[in-house]
Design a protein around this motif. Structure first.
Motif, PDB file in Angstrom:
ATOM      1  N   ASP A 197      13.116  -2.047 -23.580  1.00  0.00           N
ATOM      2  CA  ASP A 197      12.436  -0.882 -24.136  1.00  0.00           C
ATOM      3  C   ASP A 197      11.346  -0.343 -23.224  1.00  0.00           C
ATOM      4  O   ASP A 197      11.021   0.824 -23.257  1.00  0.00           O
ATOM      5  N   ASP A 198      10.748  -1.234 -22.452  1.00  0.00           N
ATOM      6  CA  ASP A 198       9.617  -0.813 -21.627  1.00  0.00           C
ATOM      7  C   ASP A 198      10.037  -0.389 -20.228  1.00  0.00           C
ATOM      8  O   ASP A 198       9.188  -0.147 -19.378  1.00  0.00           O
ATOM      9  N   MET A 199      11.351  -0.314 -20.003  1.00  0.00           N
ATOM     10  CA  MET A 199      11.790   0.055 -18.659  1.00  0.00           C
ATOM     11  C   MET A 199      12.341   1.480 -18.649  1.00  0.00           C
ATOM     12  O   MET A 199      12.960   1.907 -19.609  1.00  0.00           O
ATOM     13  N   PRO A 200      12.143   2.200 -17.549  1.00  0.00           N
ATOM     14  CA  PRO A 200      12.729   3.534 -17.453  1.00  0.00           C
ATOM     15  C   PRO A 200      14.261   3.430 -17.447  1.00  0.00           C
ATOM     16  O   PRO A 200      14.816   2.384 -17.088  1.00  0.00           O
ATOM     17  N   LEU A 201      14.890   4.527 -17.826  1.00  0.00           N
ATOM     18  CA  LEU A 201      16.340   4.543 -17.980  1.00  0.00           C
ATOM     19  C   LEU A 201      17.057   4.059 -16.722  1.00  0.00           C
ATOM     20  O   LEU A 201      18.011   3.285 -16.780  1.00  0.00           O
ATOM     21  N   ALA A 202      16.583   4.514 -15.554  1.00  0.00           N
ATOM     22  CA  ALA A 202      17.282   4.180 -14.318  1.00  0.00           C
ATOM     23  C   ALA A 202      17.288   2.674 -14.090  1.00  0.00           C
ATOM     24  O   ALA A 202      18.288   2.108 -13.648  1.00  0.00           O
ATOM     25  N   ILE A 203      16.180   2.036 -14.420  1.00  0.00           N
ATOM     26  CA  ILE A 203      16.094   0.583 -14.215  1.00  0.00           C
ATOM     27  C   ILE A 203      16.967  -0.145 -15.233  1.00  0.00           C
ATOM     28  O   ILE A 203      17.630  -1.126 -14.931  1.00  0.00           O
ATOM     29  N   ARG A 204      16.992   0.382 -16.471  1.00  0.00           N
ATOM     30  CA  ARG A 204      17.867  -0.210 -17.485  1.00  0.00           C
ATOM     31  C   ARG A 204      19.298  -0.219 -17.007  1.00  0.00           C
ATOM     32  O   ARG A 204      20.036  -1.177 -17.184  1.00  0.00           O
ATOM     33  N   GLN A 205      19.664   0.907 -16.394  1.00  0.00           N
ATOM     34  CA  GLN A 205      21.030   1.038 -15.939  1.00  0.00           C
ATOM     35  C   GLN A 205      21.317   0.038 -14.818  1.00  0.00           C
ATOM     36  O   GLN A 205      22.351  -0.623 -14.815  1.00  0.00           O
ATOM     37  N   GLN A 206      20.348  -0.082 -13.912  1.00  0.00           N
ATOM     38  CA  GLN A 206      20.519  -1.063 -12.838  1.00  0.00           C
ATOM     39  C   GLN A 206      20.633  -2.460 -13.436  1.00  0.00           C
ATOM     40  O   GLN A 206      21.440  -3.276 -12.985  1.00  0.00           O
ATOM     41  N   ALA A 207      19.822  -2.723 -14.471  1.00  0.00           N
ATOM     42  CA  ALA A 207      19.863  -4.039 -15.104  1.00  0.00           C
ATOM     43  C   ALA A 207      21.247  -4.293 -15.690  1.00  0.00           C
ATOM     44  O   ALA A 207      21.796  -5.392 -15.587  1.00  0.00           O
ATOM     45  N   GLU A 233       0.775  29.256 -17.508  1.00  0.00           N
ATOM     46  CA  GLU A 233       1.049  30.287 -18.502  1.00  0.00           C
ATOM     47  C   GLU A 233       2.475  30.762 -18.318  1.00  0.00           C
ATOM     48  O   GLU A 233       3.005  30.734 -17.207  1.00  0.00           O
ATOM     49  N   VAL A 234       3.097  31.156 -19.407  1.00  0.00           N
ATOM     50  CA  VAL A 234       4.450  31.697 -19.312  1.00  0.00           C
ATOM     51  C   VAL A 234       4.488  33.012 -20.080  1.00  0.00           C
ATOM     52  O   VAL A 234       4.030  33.102 -21.222  1.00  0.00           O
ATOM     53  N   ALA A 235       5.014  34.038 -19.416  1.00  0.00           N
ATOM     54  CA  ALA A 235       5.039  35.368 -20.014  1.00  0.00           C
ATOM     55  C   ALA A 235       6.334  35.595 -20.776  1.00  0.00           C
ATOM     56  O   ALA A 235       7.313  34.853 -20.604  1.00  0.00           O
ATOM     57  N   ALA A 236       6.331  36.625 -21.589  1.00  0.00           N
ATOM     58  CA  ALA A 236       7.557  37.038 -22.268  1.00  0.00           C
ATOM     59  C   ALA A 236       8.606  37.338 -21.211  1.00  0.00           C
ATOM     60  O   ALA A 236       8.319  37.968 -20.198  1.00  0.00           O
ATOM     61  N   GLY A 237       9.825  36.851 -21.424  1.00  0.00           N
ATOM     62  CA  GLY A 237      10.904  37.143 -20.486  1.00  0.00           C
ATOM     63  C   GLY A 237      10.920  36.253 -19.272  1.00  0.00           C
ATOM     64  O   GLY A 237      11.761  36.410 -18.389  1.00  0.00           O
ATOM     65  N   GLU A 238       9.993  35.314 -19.210  1.00  0.00           N
ATOM     66  CA  GLU A 238       9.921  34.469 -18.030  1.00  0.00           C
ATOM     67  C   GLU A 238      10.466  33.070 -18.323  1.00  0.00           C
ATOM     68  O   GLU A 238      10.285  32.541 -19.418  1.00  0.00           O
ATOM     69  N   ILE A 239      11.122  32.496 -17.329  1.00  0.00           N
ATOM     70  CA  ILE A 239      11.614  31.130 -17.478  1.00  0.00           C
ATOM     71  C   ILE A 239      10.903  30.245 -16.467  1.00  0.00           C
ATOM     72  O   ILE A 239      11.014  30.463 -15.263  1.00  0.00           O
ATOM     73  N   LEU A 240      10.142  29.286 -16.981  1.00  0.00           N
ATOM     74  CA  LEU A 240       9.422  28.353 -16.115  1.00  0.00           C
ATOM     75  C   LEU A 240      10.208  27.048 -16.052  1.00  0.00           C
ATOM     76  O   LEU A 240      10.562  26.483 -17.079  1.00  0.00           O
ATOM     77  N   GLY A 241      10.481  26.588 -14.840  1.00  0.00           N
ATOM     78  CA  GLY A 241      11.158  25.303 -14.695  1.00  0.00           C
ATOM     79  C   GLY A 241      10.144  24.205 -14.439  1.00  0.00           C
ATOM     80  O   GLY A 241       9.217  24.391 -13.660  1.00  0.00           O
ATOM     81  N   VAL A 242      10.308  23.081 -15.137  1.00  0.00           N
ATOM     82  CA  VAL A 242       9.441  21.929 -14.879  1.00  0.00           C
ATOM     83  C   VAL A 242      10.335  20.829 -14.334  1.00  0.00           C
ATOM     84  O   VAL A 242      11.207  20.338 -15.042  1.00  0.00           O
ATOM     85  N   VAL A 243      10.143  20.485 -13.061  1.00  0.00           N
ATOM     86  CA  VAL A 243      11.001  19.449 -12.491  1.00  0.00           C
ATOM     87  C   VAL A 243      10.176  18.222 -12.148  1.00  0.00           C
ATOM     88  O   VAL A 243       8.944  18.235 -12.184  1.00  0.00           O
ATOM     89  N   GLY A 244      10.847  17.174 -11.815  1.00  0.00           N
ATOM     90  CA  GLY A 244      10.201  15.920 -11.500  1.00  0.00           C
ATOM     91  C   GLY A 244      11.186  14.808 -11.753  1.00  0.00           C
ATOM     92  O   GLY A 244      12.154  14.997 -12.498  1.00  0.00           O
ATOM     93  N   ILE A 245      10.965  13.682 -11.137  1.00  0.00           N
ATOM     94  CA  ILE A 245      11.819  12.537 -11.397  1.00  0.00           C
ATOM     95  C   ILE A 245      11.550  12.071 -12.817  1.00  0.00           C
ATOM     96  O   ILE A 245      10.402  12.090 -13.275  1.00  0.00           O
ATOM     97  N   ALA A 246      12.605  11.694 -13.529  1.00  0.00           N
ATOM     98  CA  ALA A 246      12.453  11.295 -14.930  1.00  0.00           C
ATOM     99  C   ALA A 246      11.331  10.277 -15.076  1.00  0.00           C
ATOM    100  O   ALA A 246      11.207   9.369 -14.259  1.00  0.00           O
ATOM    101  N   GLY A 247      10.515  10.460 -16.117  1.00  0.00           N
ATOM    102  CA  GLY A 247       9.442   9.495 -16.360  1.00  0.00           C
ATOM    103  C   GLY A 247       8.123   9.871 -15.720  1.00  0.00           C
ATOM    104  O   GLY A 247       7.239   9.038 -15.583  1.00  0.00           O
TER     105      GLY A 247
END
Ligand SMILES: Nc1ncnc2c1ncn2[C@@H]1O[C@H](COP(=O)(O)OP(=O)(O)O)[C@@H](O)[C@H]1O
Ligand SMILES: [Mg+2]
Lengths: 516, 374
Positions: A148-158, A288-302
């Motif tokens: 439960d305390d491990m990120p998904l990627a590590i669970r998968q490796q496990a 801030e995000v305006a009407a009609g705008e799409i903001l992407g938030v990226v990053g490695i999971a976790g």
């Protein structure tokens, strides 16, 4: 099941599947499928959602039976009648939904259900074994941490590690990369190559074509239960052609982005901080995000994505800062977020739906408290079903059956159902967390179009995703999260792999980087 | 590979088969009747071993449960409190909460009803009866209020806290009936007789079928309303998927506190019925095993209106029949207890996956291996 089907498999071939068929009610999930896994290869199995990939994997692993056909494993006839039998024969199946016990450690999971488990659990030996394998493969799998305390990627490796430790001679990975970020995927690919060089052949099931060029040796494509490409060499394969064969419609992969008129600011986030017991939380986010705008938030999971999604939808108390929608403060109140018109596509479909409830109940769940659908407090089933029918029609949920259980729908249709519930009215703010994760191209296109439509109708859209392609397809502007802070922000035209990679790995100066 | 492990832990939401529903219904019916069959057969074997004729015994039991007007009245007067507790517990169960404190809430309700009735001793029955019912319900609610708040605000496991409060109730009633509430003339711990103007009269003379039994009908109808209501739906949704419910603006604290209060109120009402209808006095053992069997009834009835009714009637009949068997044939009533226990065992195997699913969320705060999660 009979000897006259097909040619006798070459002796020693790790896996040979001949004429296997399987039907579920009206659905012919597999139709006379032949499949051969050669020694020392990584064999990619691709196909859109519902093509039958998981069904084939389950038949090979022994967890379901085929209706007809035969298999052989390393030259021996092979007819597993349970997953346990498959495991004993050396077939390891790492499922789409990982199956480690979450309240136990990796070492405990290693011993639990092990075919040759000793009668007495030897904690020291189990720990040593996990550490040994982890070192051998250069993984960072901790032996004594709860799953439960491990990120998904590590669970998968496990889980892969445990499969190998159990003596797997053949590994099936069912969509292992669908929830991983780019770096994690790289690590997974390296692990697969390592296993291949140790002599373990792998069946690798995926939706993501690009990663296969680097990963796999050969490629088999399933469409509607039939093999349309059998074991083609990946180096020679034209991925566009493969995509066409998968779905029969290549334009789906081309995103035609509509022109969207930018309006006034609808979502304003200032100095947002959230603390999270299981993750990194977020610290001092401003955008801030305006009407009609799409903001992407990226990053490695976790790296704070979960906390951000929860904060934007009012589900957690903030430790600092505030969030306003059209000037109304919605910080820490899901009720106010809903009233202000915040819609939420949950990252995890099982979290975003009431699985054992009907399609109608799920589609209309945002109407709880709406007098239109009740009389003396009692829900009016007919009115609800009627309204659900409209939503099913509009959002093309299949089968169009209001009384069906949500859990009986395919992944893509579950996603459409969630969209139907959340996007029935044009949202002021749409928080879409991994909106196309694990979907086949057609269903993914439908979800992308929903995001565009929400923006076009004047909504502020935030797409949070570990899938860079998904964000690149959708967003006008991108911010990068690393350990809960924004490390870089740029418009999508300025996005380069180098810049992204640096920001996601935390190599960018964080000072002064903001989202606007 | 880890299939043993995977079974109960992960619901395969991925692609549930279209035919699941029918299949699970037929399997559920057949496993239910199998449980009954096993209980009857094993119970019969035990009777044989203890030198009784199972046919005579079962005959006497059936006769004692349904064979006469008296028997029917007995069955109904025993089934009614089980059903009421069952319905209240079912509301909490559907919201994903496992309260096992009904036993203590019945005791609290009986005390509450008695005190209220004594306060309204001179009022007309039309006032005294409803007042005592409300008094009983309020005491039942009060008895679950602290566990409910602990669960809502501090995530304290409600299984443990409600059990603890049952202990408190047992000690409290012992004290009260030995001291302040005990009439000077009494030798054993008990209260004064229940005030006449508050008594729930008999419906059929010569039986124990009193008007309090009708409360079960009212509660049953209320439960049907609840299950179909918008509010009830939102509570069920919380039980199914708390994360989703919260994201839809359903307040977790409100669901937890209200559903536990509802279960407390129904158990309190049973305390009132037992004091004002059946026993007409308050004894230490006034709750008998109703609280615990009510919980069983809620579980076995699948927390549905019909299921709870059937389960309550089944257990009411077994209890009435067991006693009748003892008095008519001299066969110990404890044989009927054994059958009830066998039934419970059989059904709990049938419902094991649901019970595990229901308890998993609660147990997530604790670990069996003794590690505290961060
Ligand atoms: N247990 C099942 N019961 C009924 N239908 C099923 C079951 N498993 C899979 N299916 C159906 O079989 C088809 C193939 O499913 P699956 O093998 O899971 O596809 P994939 O993994 O390629 O997305 C789908 O139409 C799916 O709905
Ligand atoms: Mg699949």
């Amino acid at each position: 099941m009979n000897s006259e089907t097909g040619a006798a498999p070459a002796s020693g071939t790790p896996l040979s599947v001949r004429g296997v068929s399987r039907r579920f009610g009206a659905v012919q999930a597999l139709d006379d499928v032949d499949f051969t896994l050669e020694e020392g290869e990584i064999h990619a199995l691709v196909g859109e959602n519902g093509a039958g990939k998981s069904t084939l994997a389950k038949i090979v692993a022994g967890s379901i039976l085929s209706d007809s056909g035969s298999m052989s494993l390393f030259g021996e006839p092979y007819q597993p009648s349970s997953r346990r039998e498959g495991a004993a024969a050396g077939v390891a199946h790492v499922r789409q939904q990982l199956s480690l016990v979450r309240g136990l450690t990796v070492a405990q999971n290693l011993q639990l259900g092990r075919p040759d488990a000793p009668a007495i659990f030897n904690a020291g030996a189990a720990r040593a074994e996990v550490e040994r394998w982890s070192d051998e493969f250069g993984l960072g799998v901790p032996a004594e941490t709860l799953i439960d305390d491990m990120p998904l990627a590590i669970r998968q490796q496990a889980e892969i590690l445990i499969a190998v430790a159990w003596g797997a001679r053949l590994l099936i990975l069912d969509e292992p990369s669908s929830a991983l970020g780019p770096l994690e995927t790289q690590a997974l690919i390296a692990l697969c190559h390592r296993l291949r060089s140790e002599g373990t052949p792998i069946i690798y099931i995926s939706h993501r074509l690009p990663e296969l060029t680097e990963l796999a040796d050969r490629l088999t494509v399933l469409r509607a239960g039939k093999v349309v490409v059998a074991g083609a060499d990946v180096r020679d394969a034209d991925l566009r052609e493969v995509a066409t064969l998968m779905i029969g419609d290549v334009t789906l992969l081309e995103v035609d982005r509509p022109e969207i008129q930018r309006g006034s600011i609808r979502l304003a986030v200032s100095d947002l901080s959230v603390s999270s017991p299981h993750g990194v939380g977020c610290h001092g986010l401003d955008f801030e995000v305006a009407a009609g705008e799409i903001l992407g938030v990226v990053g490695i999971a976790g790296n704070g994505q979960d906390s951000l999604a929860k904060a934007l939808t009012g589900q957690v108390k903030l430790t600092g800062g505030r969030i306003t929608v059209d000037g109304t403060d919605i910080s820490g109140s899901a009720g106010q977020a809903i009233a202000a018109g915040v819609a939420h596509i949950h990252e995890d479909r099982s979290n975003g739906l009431a699985a054992s409830f009907s399609v109608a109940d799920n589609a209309t769940a945002r109407h709880i408290g709406n007098r239109r659908f009740t009389s003396f407090g009692v829900r009016l089933g007919d009115k609800i079903a009627l309204h659900a029918r409209e939503l099913i029609e509009r959002f093309q949920v299949r089968p169009p059956e209001p009384a069906a259980k949500a859990s009986s729908l395919s992944g893509g249709n579950q996603q459409k159902l969630m969209a139907a519930r959340e996007l029935e009215q044009n949202p002021a703010v749409l928080v879409a967390h991994g909106p196309t994760k694990g979907l086949d191209p057609e269903a993914a296109k439908a979800m992308r179009d929903r995001c565009f439509a929400a923006a076009q109708a004047g909504g502020a859209v935030v797409v949070i995703s570990a899938d860079l392609d998904e964000v690149a397809d959708l967003a006008h502007r991108i911010i990068v999260l690393y350990r809960g802070v924004v490390t870089d922000a740029f418009s999508s035209e300025d996005m380069t792999p180098e810049r992204l990679g640096a920001a996601m790995a935390g190599l960018t100066e964080t000072s002064g980087a903001t989202g606007d | 590979m880890t299939d043993v492990v995977a079974g109960g832990e992960r619901g395969e939401i991925e692609h549930a088969p279209a035919g699941t529903e029918e299949r699970s219904l037929t399997t559920s019916l057949s496993t239910s009747s199998l449980a009954v069959l096993i209980a009857v057969v094993v119970g019969g074997l035990i009777m044989l071993f203890s030198g009784e004729n199972p046919l005579t015994a079962y005959g006497a039991m059936l006769d004692g449960a349904f064979g006469s007007r008296f028997a029917l009245g007995e069955t109904l007067s025993r089934a009614a409190p089980l059903a009421i507790v069952g319905y209240g517990t079912a509301v909490a169960l559907r919201a994903g909460l496992i309260t096992i404190g009904a036993q203590g809430q019945v005791v609290a309700g009986a005390i509450g009803a008695l005190l209220t009735a004594q306060f309204f001793e001179t009022a007309p029955s039309a006032v005294a009866i409803p007042a005592a019912a409300i008094g009983g319900a309020l005491f039942g609610m009060a008895w679950v209020l602290i566990p409910a708040m602990l669960r809502a605000y501090f995530s304290v496991n409600e299984i443990l806290s409600t059990l603890l409060f049952t202990e408190f109730a047992a000690l409290l009633i012992e004290y009260l009936l030995n001291n302040p509430l005990k009439p000077p003339t009494a030798i054993t711990p008990q209260s004064d007789p229940y005030p006449d103007n508050g008594i729930l009269g008999l419906v059929i003379d010569g039986t124990r079928f009193h008007t309090g039994v009708f409360a079960a009908v009212i509660i049953g109808l209320a439960f049907i309303w609840w299950v179909r209501s918008d509010r009830g739906f939102s509570y069920d949704l919380y039980g199914e998927n708390p994360n989703l419910a919260q994201s839809l603006g359903i307040s977790s604290n409100r669901v937890i506190i209200n559903s536990l209060l509802i279960s407390g109120a129904t158990a309190g009402l049973v305390g009132w019925i037992q004091a004002a209808g059946l026993l007409q006095r308050v004894y230490v053992g006034i709750a008998s095993d109703i609280g615990f069997f009510g919980l069983v009834v809620a579980f076995l009835g699948g927390a549905t209106a019909g299921g709870v009714l059937v389960a309550a009637l089944l257990f009411g009949a077994l209890q009435a029949g067991g006693l009748a068997m003892q008095s008519s044939e001299g066969i110990p009533a404890s044989l009927s207890d054994i059958i009830q226990a066998l039934l419970l065992l059989g059904f709990s195997i049938r419902y094991a996956p649901q019970i595990i699913r229901l308890t998993r969320g609660v147990m997530a705060n604790f670990t069996l291996v003794g590690r505290k999660r961060r």
